[in-house]
Design an enzyme around this catalytic site. Structure first.
Site, mmCIF file in Angstrom:
data_model
loop_
_atom_site.group_PDB
_atom_site.id
_atom_site.type_symbol
_atom_site.label_atom_id
_atom_site.label_comp_id
_atom_site.label_asym_id
_atom_site.label_seq_id
_atom_site.Cartn_x
_atom_site.Cartn_y
_atom_site.Cartn_z
ATOM 1 N N HIS A 6 0.808 -1.228 0.000
ATOM 2 C CA HIS A 6 0.000 0.000 0.000
ATOM 3 C C HIS A 6 0.833 1.266 0.000
ATOM 4 O O HIS A 6 0.273 2.355 0.186
ATOM 5 C CB HIS A 6 -0.921 0.021 1.224
ATOM 6 N N LYS A 38 -8.349 13.709 4.869
ATOM 7 C CA LYS A 38 -7.472 12.534 4.784
ATOM 8 C C LYS A 38 -6.427 12.637 5.888
ATOM 9 O O LYS A 38 -6.274 13.690 6.520
ATOM 10 C CB LYS A 38 -6.803 12.428 3.417
ATOM 11 N N ARG A 39 -5.734 11.553 6.127
ATOM 12 C CA ARG A 39 -4.651 11.537 7.103
ATOM 13 C C ARG A 39 -3.665 12.666 6.809
ATOM 14 O O ARG A 39 -3.376 12.971 5.656
ATOM 15 C CB ARG A 39 -3.956 10.176 7.046
ATOM 16 N N LYS A 45 0.749 14.287 1.336
ATOM 17 C CA LYS A 45 -0.644 14.561 0.952
ATOM 18 C C LYS A 45 -0.889 16.051 0.739
ATOM 19 O O LYS A 45 -1.917 16.457 0.231
ATOM 20 C CB LYS A 45 -1.602 13.990 1.990
ATOM 21 N N THR A 100 -8.759 6.237 -1.651
ATOM 22 C CA THR A 100 -10.157 5.844 -1.863
ATOM 23 C C THR A 100 -11.100 7.012 -1.586
ATOM 24 O O THR A 100 -12.234 7.014 -2.046
ATOM 25 C CB THR A 100 -10.557 4.655 -0.963
ATOM 26 N N LYS A 148 -14.872 8.236 -3.304
ATOM 27 C CA LYS A 148 -16.101 8.563 -2.574
ATOM 28 C C LYS A 148 -16.618 9.944 -2.961
ATOM 29 O O LYS A 148 -17.824 10.145 -3.136
ATOM 30 C CB LYS A 148 -15.841 8.494 -1.065
#
Length: 830
Positions: free
Chosen positions: A373, A561-562, A567, A669, A673
């Site tokens: 991952h 998100k985390r 990110k 993911t 969504k």
């Protein structure tokens, strides 16, 4: 805290076949549960008891069908999947289970008839603290789809007593509290005290050769008990119920009575409490030796308990011929955390079942599959030998032998290439490489998006791919549409079904029929009206919890998100400062209003990530309280992001921020969504954004910035690019200087020197390692296009509908079918 134990009394009100469930039966059962379990009538029962009565009603059906499914599996003797994951972020269960079992609004109708507000009632269900981010949510989606597709599977994890942590924002900074989600027990689970497993740590090993076989004896180990809890998992439109088996750590020591009788009360229970830390918290901070040891104990605890149980189940169902294990059992490792299941199975086969090495190795290498991952080197687990060997002495000797045989093979394939040998070794530089252990042992390895898999094959695991290319697969992640659209956004679900029917709930490709409605003026209006009402609901939540008024006609620009540097929440924050500066310079300039919404948790020991959260909240305080902004920008940080918050946030989002550094995000993911619910994506060409672009077309997504190969070239060839950009782009220069001077320092006096330093000079390495400065101008230009398109409502809603219509590929049902076709080869139950 002990789980809720259901009384022995049981009614047989309902036939548990889903086609026989009706409103009358459900209503009567709920009323009876309130009376017979809690001594209350429906008229005077508090909402918490109404929730429990509803949950018990659904639970009875689930457990009955779970027993039937298990019985059928034992009779059919077909292959079963055991999916090992450190986390399962399942969210609340009641409404999802009701949908799966009834496929209608049965429960909502029953509660409305009883005068109960279901939306208020479901808030009484605790949210299980069994996961953190995308890894855990993916595992939960997979379990839902496995059951929906009638595939026999068990999810195996740990029953964390306090979850990850409950996030609080105090003075703009993240603080962590325990998540007491089990305070009132977990009504869905079933404890199995008759199936306790012993897991052994420490001690010594003694080896003896007897009749030509190496016999190993474990001497003076410390034993920890693994207590199993089964958590039923329903599927949509099927009587099959799979389950998760979650392990709780229990010390065999209750109390040291000698210490207690001396008045040493804390010492009397110290060993017990220390042992049971294993299942207290998900991902204990590992920036200290004690944290590292606890994490390793957790990973072996999960691996050993699960593999021991699998062998017991196999022998009970199929007898003692373990050579056939790979034909009946698939063990899938979700990232590297459960990797120790591999040497644990070798240990059991050799030490307990007395198989030789070659026979045991043949079984193991046909039983395990592995999903990677991440391409982030720090996330590819490596354990120092000085910690590993004393804690798991027998497992260490097995890994040493696997490594020795692997190195002999490597020397034949890459003769004399010491550098390559070190890189591909399982043990090198006094560390054990978990990813390499998976690669050596697993019969199948997969990435989770096309780009991610290409990077694995061409770069990260390139040498392994050359030696055995057939074991590598590309399987793009997916999500459960039933939870993330039908449950989370019922108005949009109903609109879709009114046009194309309900088959899309099990066949997501049917959503493509919506493309025909993207040019339908009435449909666009209805689609937009649903989004508007969802924004009103979210705005009310923000007002209630944060006392911030937001404009529901503004762009709801969301990054949820985390929190991690790659990110690039920091890039988003710098964009807000850029817009703020433009407004202050010319308040009368035409401007598209924006509400920026962040939701993210940072790992407790990740100081820079926590500093970014502090920056976001400082910007929020600055912008939201500056009258010159005139409410054209609002910045919101939603604390303690969870599945339930996501279910409210995602349907209300206009713009989805998927802006990771290209080549760093394996898949994502959240991007799926958001697009499913009609949000447009602004993003880098990274992870599953690549496939989203292919599905929606380049006109319906906002892609910007460096590509993964361009990012890689920056790592290979250092230059003065960052300094040149900094000195030549005056607007970027202004934004960066605001990190260390100006109005933000009125809020945070020490400023944000660490972030400034990292961007411009780096941490003893290259500056701007996540390409924030390099991508800044491209990001600004694309955001300007977003603002322009949002003003053209017909164009915007056309794009939004195309996104929803193009989401069908990203169903986890499709993902599971891909896994089954290429890796597992399970047979669906009839």
């Amino acid at each position: 805290m002990q789980t809720y134990i259901k009384p022995c009394f049981k009614e047989n009100i309902m036939n548990t076949n889903i086609e026989n469930i009706n409103e009358s039966n459900i209503k009567n059962t709920i009323i009876n549960k309130l009376q017979q379990e809690f001594g209350r009538s429906i008229e005077d029962a508090p909402l918490e008891l109404v929730y429990r009565a509803c949950a018990l009603t659904i639970r009875d059906i689930l457990l009955s069908n779970m027993a039937d499914s298990d019985k059928r599996d034992r009779k059919d003797k077909k292959k079963k999947l055991y999916y090992l994951s450190m986390e399962f972020l399942i969210g609340r269960s009641l409404v999802n289970n009701a949908l799966n079992l009834m496929q209608t609004n049965t429960l909502r109708n029953v509660l409305t008839d009883l005068g109960i507000d279901i939306d208020e009632m479901i808030q009484k269900e605790p949210e299980p603290g069994l996961g953190n981010g995308g890894l855990g949510r993916l595992a939960a989606c997979f379990m839902d789809s496995l059951t929906t597709l009638n595939l026999p599977a068990v999810g195996c994890g740990i029953r964390y007593e306090y979850g990850l942590f409950k996030q609080r924002i105090e003075n703009g900074m993240q603080t962590e509290e325990p998540d007491f989600w089990l305070d009132s027990g977990n009504i869905w689970e079933v404890e199995r005290p008759d199936e306790i497993i012993e897991v052994k740590f420490g001690g010594n090993i003694e080896s003896h050769w007897i009749d030509g076989k190496l016999m190993v004896k474990y001497v003076n180990p410390k034993t920890l008990l693994a207590v199993p809890y089964d958590f039923p998992v329903s599927g949509y439109g099927t009587n099959r119920v799979n389950y998760m088996r979650l392990w709780r750590a229990k010390s065999p020591i209750v109390m040291d009575m000698k210490a207690f009788n001396k008045g040493e009360y804390i010492n009397a229970i110290a060993d017990k409490e220390k042992d049971e830390l294993v299942s207290k918290v998900l991902y204990p901070e590992d920036n200290n030796p004690h944290g590292k040891i606890l994490r390793l104990r957790q990973e072996y605890f999960l691996s050993s308990a699960t593999v021991q149980w699998i062998i017991k189940e196999y022998k009970k169902n199929y007898g003692n011929n373990l050579s056939e294990l790979p034909t009946k059992v698939i063990i899938h490792i979700n990232d590297t955390h459960p990797t120790l299941a591999i040497p644990e199975l070798m240990r059991i086969l050799m030490d307990e079942e007395e198989l030789g090495w070659e026979d045991a190795w043949s079984i193991v290498t046909r039983t395990f599959a592995y999903t990677n991952h991440t391409v982030m080197s720090e996330a590819l687990e490596k354990w120092p030998i000085y910690i590993f060997q004393p804690l798991l002495p027998r497992i260490f000797t097995i890994i040493m032998e696997i490594n020795q045989r692997h190195m002999e093979k490597l020397n034949r394939y890459y003769h004399g290439d010491r550098k390559k040998h070190d890189y591909m070794a399982i043990i090198a530089n006094d560390q054990i490489n978990m990813a390499n252990l998976c690669l050596v042992t697993s019969f199948a390895v997969n990435g989770v998006s096309a780009l991610h898999t290409r990077i694995l094959i061409d770069d990260i695991f390139a040498d392994y791919a050359k030696t055995d290319p057939g074991k590598f697969h590309s399987i793009t992640n997916g999500i459960t549409f039933r939870r993330w659209l039908h449950n989370s956004n019922p108005a949009l679900s109903n609109l879709i079904s009114s046009k194309i029917g309900t088959d899309w709930l099990k066949d997501s490709t049917q959503l493509a029929k919506l493309r025909a409605y993207a040019d339908d003026e009435e449909f666009r209006w209805l689609f937009a009206e649903i989004k508007y009402k969802n924004k009103i609901k979210l705005a009310a939540y923000i007002k209630e919890h944060l006392d911030i008024d937001v404009d529901v006609n503004s762009i709801f620009d969301v990054q949820a998100k985390r929190l991690h540097e790659y990110k690039r929440q920091l890039l988003n924050a710098l964009h807000i400062l850029y817009l703020y500066n433009r407004l202050i310079e010319d308040p009368n300039k035409p401007f598209t209003s924006r509400t920026f919404i962040f939701a993210a948790k940072a790992a407790p020991g990740y100081e820079r990530a926590k500093n970014i959260i502090r920056l976001i909240n400082a910007i929020s305080e600055l912008v939201n309280n500056d009258e010159r902004v005139n409410n054209k920008i609002k910045v919101v940080f939603l604390e303690n992001y969870s599945v339930s918050i996501a279910e409210m946030l995602i349907p209300a989002t206009d713009l989805s921020e998927q802006i990771s550094t290209a080549g760093k995000e394996a898949s994502g993911t959240g991007n799926m969504k958001f697009m499913l619910n009609g949000a447009l994506t602004i993003g880098s060409l990274d992870g599953a954004n690549v496939e989203i672009t292919e599905q929606v077309g380049t006109d319906n997504i906002y892609i910007f910035g460096l590509r993964s190969d361009e990012v890689e070239s920056r790592y290979e060839y250092n230059s003065d690019e960052v300094q040149r950009i900094y000195t030549s782009d005056s607007e970027l220069h202004q934004v960066l200087e605001q990190l260390i001077t100006g109005p933000l320092l009125d809020i945070v006096p020490e400023g944000f020197k660490d972030l400034y330093q990292s961007l411009l000079f780096g941490d003893y390495g290259m500056p701007d390692p996540y390409m924030v400065i390099r991508d800044f101008r491209a990001y600004i230009e694309m955001q300007n296009k977003v603002a322009s398109d949002f003003e053209h409502t017909e164009l915007w809603w056309h794009k939004a509908i195309i996104n929803t219509a193009s989401a069908g590929f990203f169903s986890s049902d499709r993902t599971i079918k891909n896994y089954n076709d290429s890796v597992w080869h399970l047979e669906a139950s009839k």
